[in-house]
Scaffold this motif. Sequence first.
Motif, PDB file in Angstrom:
ATOM      1  N   ASP A  20       9.039  44.885   4.560  1.00 17.45           N
ATOM      2  CA  ASP A  20       8.323  44.955   3.510  1.00 17.45           C
ATOM      3  C   ASP A  20       8.169  43.443   3.017  1.00 17.45           C
ATOM      4  O   ASP A  20       7.208  43.357   1.943  1.00 17.45           O
ATOM      5  CB  ASP A  20       8.675  45.596   2.368  1.00 17.45           C
ATOM      6  N   ASP A  21       9.139  42.562   3.100  1.00 16.94           N
ATOM      7  CA  ASP A  21       8.972  41.231   2.680  1.00 16.94           C
ATOM      8  C   ASP A  21       9.557  40.323   3.443  1.00 16.94           C
ATOM      9  O   ASP A  21      10.226  40.549   4.708  1.00 16.94           O
ATOM     10  CB  ASP A  21       9.834  41.281   1.270  1.00 16.94           C
ATOM     11  N   VAL A  22       9.510  39.163   3.197  1.00 15.96           N
ATOM     12  CA  VAL A  22      10.190  37.768   3.990  1.00 15.96           C
ATOM     13  C   VAL A  22      11.073  36.910   3.041  1.00 15.96           C
ATOM     14  O   VAL A  22      10.376  36.579   2.015  1.00 15.96           O
ATOM     15  CB  VAL A  22       8.945  36.851   4.762  1.00 15.96           C
ATOM     16  N   LEU A  23      12.090  36.747   3.365  1.00 22.62           N
ATOM     17  CA  LEU A  23      13.146  35.879   2.600  1.00 22.62           C
ATOM     18  C   LEU A  23      13.355  34.567   3.388  1.00 22.62           C
ATOM     19  O   LEU A  23      13.866  34.740   4.451  1.00 22.62           O
ATOM     20  CB  LEU A  23      14.554  36.469   2.554  1.00 22.62           C
ATOM     21  N   ALA A  24      12.586  33.624   2.865  1.00 16.34           N
ATOM     22  CA  ALA A  24      12.813  32.178   3.824  1.00 16.34           C
ATOM     23  C   ALA A  24      13.659  31.328   3.143  1.00 16.34           C
ATOM     24  O   ALA A  24      13.938  31.215   1.906  1.00 16.34           O
ATOM     25  CB  ALA A  24      11.219  31.606   3.446  1.00 16.34           C
ATOM     26  N   ILE A  25      14.411  30.708   3.822  1.00 12.56           N
ATOM     27  CA  ILE A  25      15.437  29.872   3.459  1.00 12.56           C
ATOM     28  C   ILE A  25      15.266  28.435   4.046  1.00 12.56           C
ATOM     29  O   ILE A  25      15.222  28.241   5.369  1.00 12.56           O
ATOM     30  CB  ILE A  25      16.794  30.398   4.088  1.00 12.56           C
ATOM     31  N   ASP A  26      15.524  27.406   3.171  1.00 17.06           N
ATOM     32  CA  ASP A  26      15.448  26.027   3.466  1.00 17.06           C
ATOM     33  C   ASP A  26      16.627  25.252   2.911  1.00 17.06           C
ATOM     34  O   ASP A  26      17.028  25.426   1.836  1.00 17.06           O
ATOM     35  CB  ASP A  26      14.457  25.297   2.427  1.00 17.06           C
ATOM     36  N   MET A  27      17.130  24.674   4.065  1.00 16.27           N
ATOM     37  CA  MET A  27      18.623  24.293   3.905  1.00 16.27           C
ATOM     38  C   MET A  27      18.580  22.757   3.625  1.00 16.27           C
ATOM     39  O   MET A  27      17.554  21.936   4.366  1.00 16.27           O
ATOM     40  CB  MET A  27      19.731  24.399   5.030  1.00 16.27           C
TER      41      MET A  27
ATOM     42  N   ALA B 182      21.137  25.929   0.209  1.00 13.56           N
ATOM     43  CA  ALA B 182      20.381  26.945   0.684  1.00 13.56           C
ATOM     44  C   ALA B 182      19.358  27.284  -0.383  1.00 13.56           C
ATOM     45  O   ALA B 182      19.950  27.647  -1.489  1.00 13.56           O
ATOM     46  CB  ALA B 182      20.742  28.286   1.212  1.00 13.56           C
ATOM     47  N   THR B 183      18.066  27.086  -0.332  1.00 11.28           N
ATOM     48  CA  THR B 183      17.085  27.704  -1.180  1.00 11.28           C
ATOM     49  C   THR B 183      16.629  28.728  -0.609  1.00 11.28           C
ATOM     50  O   THR B 183      15.807  28.650   0.534  1.00 11.28           O
ATOM     51  CB  THR B 183      16.020  26.481  -1.507  1.00 11.28           C
TER      52      THR B 183
ATOM     53  N   THR C  41      16.039  31.456  -5.366  1.00 17.39           N
ATOM     54  CA  THR C  41      17.424  31.547  -5.969  1.00 17.39           C
ATOM     55  C   THR C  41      18.158  30.082  -5.083  1.00 17.39           C
ATOM     56  O   THR C  41      17.801  29.935  -3.930  1.00 17.39           O
ATOM     57  CB  THR C  41      18.574  32.668  -5.172  1.00 17.39           C
ATOM     58  N   PHE C  42      18.875  29.093  -5.747  1.00 16.78           N
ATOM     59  CA  PHE C  42      19.347  28.036  -5.421  1.00 16.78           C
ATOM     60  C   PHE C  42      20.733  28.135  -5.270  1.00 16.78           C
ATOM     61  O   PHE C  42      21.489  28.452  -6.195  1.00 16.78           O
ATOM     62  CB  PHE C  42      18.879  26.814  -6.033  1.00 16.78           C
ATOM     63  N   TYR C  43      21.342  27.966  -3.805  1.00 16.49           N
ATOM     64  CA  TYR C  43      22.810  27.965  -3.716  1.00 16.49           C
ATOM     65  C   TYR C  43      23.113  26.800  -3.364  1.00 16.49           C
ATOM     66  O   TYR C  43      22.511  25.866  -2.517  1.00 16.49           O
ATOM     67  CB  TYR C  43      22.910  28.938  -2.648  1.00 16.49           C
ATOM     68  N   GLY C  44      24.387  26.305  -3.853  1.00 14.89           N
ATOM     69  CA  GLY C  44      25.246  25.068  -3.140  1.00 14.89           C
ATOM     70  C   GLY C  44      25.734  24.245  -4.266  1.00 14.89           C
ATOM     71  O   GLY C  44      26.384  23.350  -4.037  1.00 14.89           O
ATOM     72  N   GLU C  45      25.618  24.608  -5.502  1.00 11.22           N
ATOM     73  CA  GLU C  45      26.256  23.636  -6.489  1.00 11.22           C
ATOM     74  C   GLU C  45      27.763  23.434  -6.305  1.00 11.22           C
ATOM     75  O   GLU C  45      28.395  22.636  -6.507  1.00 11.22           O
ATOM     76  CB  GLU C  45      25.693  24.246  -7.871  1.00 11.22           C
ATOM     77  N   GLU C  46      28.252  24.739  -6.122  1.00 10.09           N
ATOM     78  CA  GLU C  46      29.786  24.647  -6.178  1.00 10.09           C
ATOM     79  C   GLU C  46      30.293  23.906  -4.776  1.00 10.09           C
ATOM     80  O   GLU C  46      31.161  23.078  -4.699  1.00 10.09           O
ATOM     81  CB  GLU C  46      30.128  25.963  -6.378  1.00 10.09           C
ATOM     82  N   VAL C  47      29.562  24.148  -3.811  1.00 11.48           N
ATOM     83  CA  VAL C  47      29.936  23.486  -2.566  1.00 11.48           C
ATOM     84  C   VAL C  47      29.785  21.994  -2.460  1.00 11.48           C
ATOM     85  O   VAL C  47      30.798  21.079  -2.233  1.00 11.48           O
ATOM     86  CB  VAL C  47      28.975  23.863  -1.223  1.00 11.48           C
ATOM     87  N   ARG C  48      28.815  21.583  -3.167  1.00 13.36           N
ATOM     88  CA  ARG C  48      28.504  19.994  -3.594  1.00 13.36           C
ATOM     89  C   ARG C  48      29.839  19.734  -4.539  1.00 13.36           C
ATOM     90  O   ARG C  48      30.371  18.615  -4.265  1.00 13.36           O
ATOM     91  CB  ARG C  48      27.232  19.731  -4.294  1.00 13.36           C
ATOM     92  N   ARG C  49      30.072  20.387  -5.559  1.00 15.00           N
ATOM     93  CA  ARG C  49      31.222  20.076  -6.250  1.00 15.00           C
ATOM     94  C   ARG C  49      32.576  19.889  -5.705  1.00 15.00           C
ATOM     95  O   ARG C  49      33.190  18.857  -5.793  1.00 15.00           O
ATOM     96  CB  ARG C  49      31.599  20.893  -7.615  1.00 15.00           C
ATOM     97  N   ILE C  50      32.889  20.807  -4.587  1.00  8.07           N
ATOM     98  CA  ILE C  50      34.125  20.847  -4.074  1.00  8.07           C
ATOM     99  C   ILE C  50      34.164  19.632  -2.925  1.00  8.07           C
ATOM    100  O   ILE C  50      35.368  18.975  -3.124  1.00  8.07           O
ATOM    101  CB  ILE C  50      34.341  22.085  -3.043  1.00  8.07           C
ATOM    102  N   ARG C  51      33.003  19.288  -2.445  1.00  5.51           N
ATOM    103  CA  ARG C  51      32.933  18.395  -1.451  1.00  5.51           C
ATOM    104  C   ARG C  51      33.102  16.821  -2.079  1.00  5.51           C
ATOM    105  O   ARG C  51      33.776  15.985  -1.606  1.00  5.51           O
ATOM    106  CB  ARG C  51      31.630  18.320  -0.718  1.00  5.51           C
ATOM    107  N   GLU C  52      32.407  16.765  -3.157  1.00  7.65           N
ATOM    108  CA  GLU C  52      32.605  15.314  -4.084  1.00  7.65           C
ATOM    109  C   GLU C  52      33.981  15.322  -4.537  1.00  7.65           C
ATOM    110  O   GLU C  52      34.457  14.208  -4.651  1.00  7.65           O
ATOM    111  CB  GLU C  52      31.615  15.399  -5.126  1.00  7.65           C
ATOM    112  N   HIS C  53      34.584  16.467  -4.959  1.00  6.94           N
ATOM    113  CA  HIS C  53      36.075  16.316  -5.651  1.00  6.94           C
ATOM    114  C   HIS C  53      36.920  15.794  -4.421  1.00  6.94           C
ATOM    115  O   HIS C  53      37.881  14.858  -4.604  1.00  6.94           O
ATOM    116  CB  HIS C  53      36.514  17.707  -6.138  1.00  6.94           C
TER     117      HIS C  53
END
Length: 384
Positions: A152-159, A165-166, A176-188
């Motif tokens: 019934d719909d399409v969920l499109a993901i841009d990395m 992932a957006t 929905t935007f994902y990845g803030e915590e991943v960036r924080r862990i990698r930068e730490h």
Amino acid sequence: MQRNVSTTVRVKLHSLTNRKADLLAREYEAFQTEVHGGDADLYSATDQQASKVQRQKDPNPDTEQPVVLRNDVFDVTYDEDTVLSSWWVKVPVYDPERGRGNSIWCPAHVPQKDEQLVCEGDIRDSELVRRDGEWYVHLVVKRSVTVQDEYDDVLAIDMGARWVATCTFLSDRKTTFYGEEVRRIREHYKQLRKFIGKAKPRQGQQVVERIGDAETRKVDDRLHKIARQIVENAEERNAVIVVGDLGRIRKDNDKGRYINDKTHKMPFARLLNYIEYKAHDAGIEVQLVEEYDTSKTCNRCACEGVRATQGRFECPECGLDDNADKNGALNIGKRALGKFSKPLSEAGAVLAQPETQVIVDRDDEPANLSVSVGSTPSGGTPRR
């Protein structure tokens, strides 16, 4: 609809004797020599794979390539009676002492959640990888799954570099935007490695290897949570998942040290693997479409836009001013549906052959989508 899909399982080799570790290291280095145009002694089947990688990928001299393990010369077995390990992987190597190919059995750890898959699936050509001094085999397991063919719909993901992932639904553009915590862990851990290297130059490498494992575990846990949330959201709306294919992101894509560090080291492949695995278990199709130029094209009028900043997209033709990753995700979704008002090839891209069909009348912003999937596989502030 039945689909044959491949899932990658990350298997860690452990408790290696010095001899086995030396043979793995020797085979790995010899493979690097071969894929970069040199000559070295390798296990015959692996030597053939190195030649194939060299011809097909023409890898950059400063990159390391995983050793391709042909499925007819390596094996994975389970034996609950052995003390050291229940799982064992047979890795083909060249043995210089014997002057010919040989195989070594290495104790391995298979994630508990993947044990049944490895036991029942069909093991295909896989890869031997070295990360932070540890050895892994990325097992490619082929299996048959049943997925829906009506959505019934399409969920499109841009990395991308800013967000791992957006995710945007085409029906109402909910994003929905994902990845803030991943960036924080990698930068730490990036800063921690720098500090340790300066403070303890003699012991720093050993400490860096230990914290590398901790970083991998934390990032991996977060990626699993992101993938699970994405699939649950798709289930709620009965949406097919469409992802931009980043297969060429590291090739001829030098955007400077800062952006390269953020983009090239983001765990896109791992996240995609988790999304596909969880989606297929839920009966949801995941399709890859050509990602090229989706970040430069306006999702509203298909004209070439302007990236004033990394996070903002502006279109000089229709006046669209929106988050750049959201714009890219919408382009990816529309490309899968063949919904562009004019071909993206005018902006320099090559349109992928759509693997989905819209079975309702086209319009600019459909309130509802009904999608039939074919049986052939194939800086600005985010607005939430």
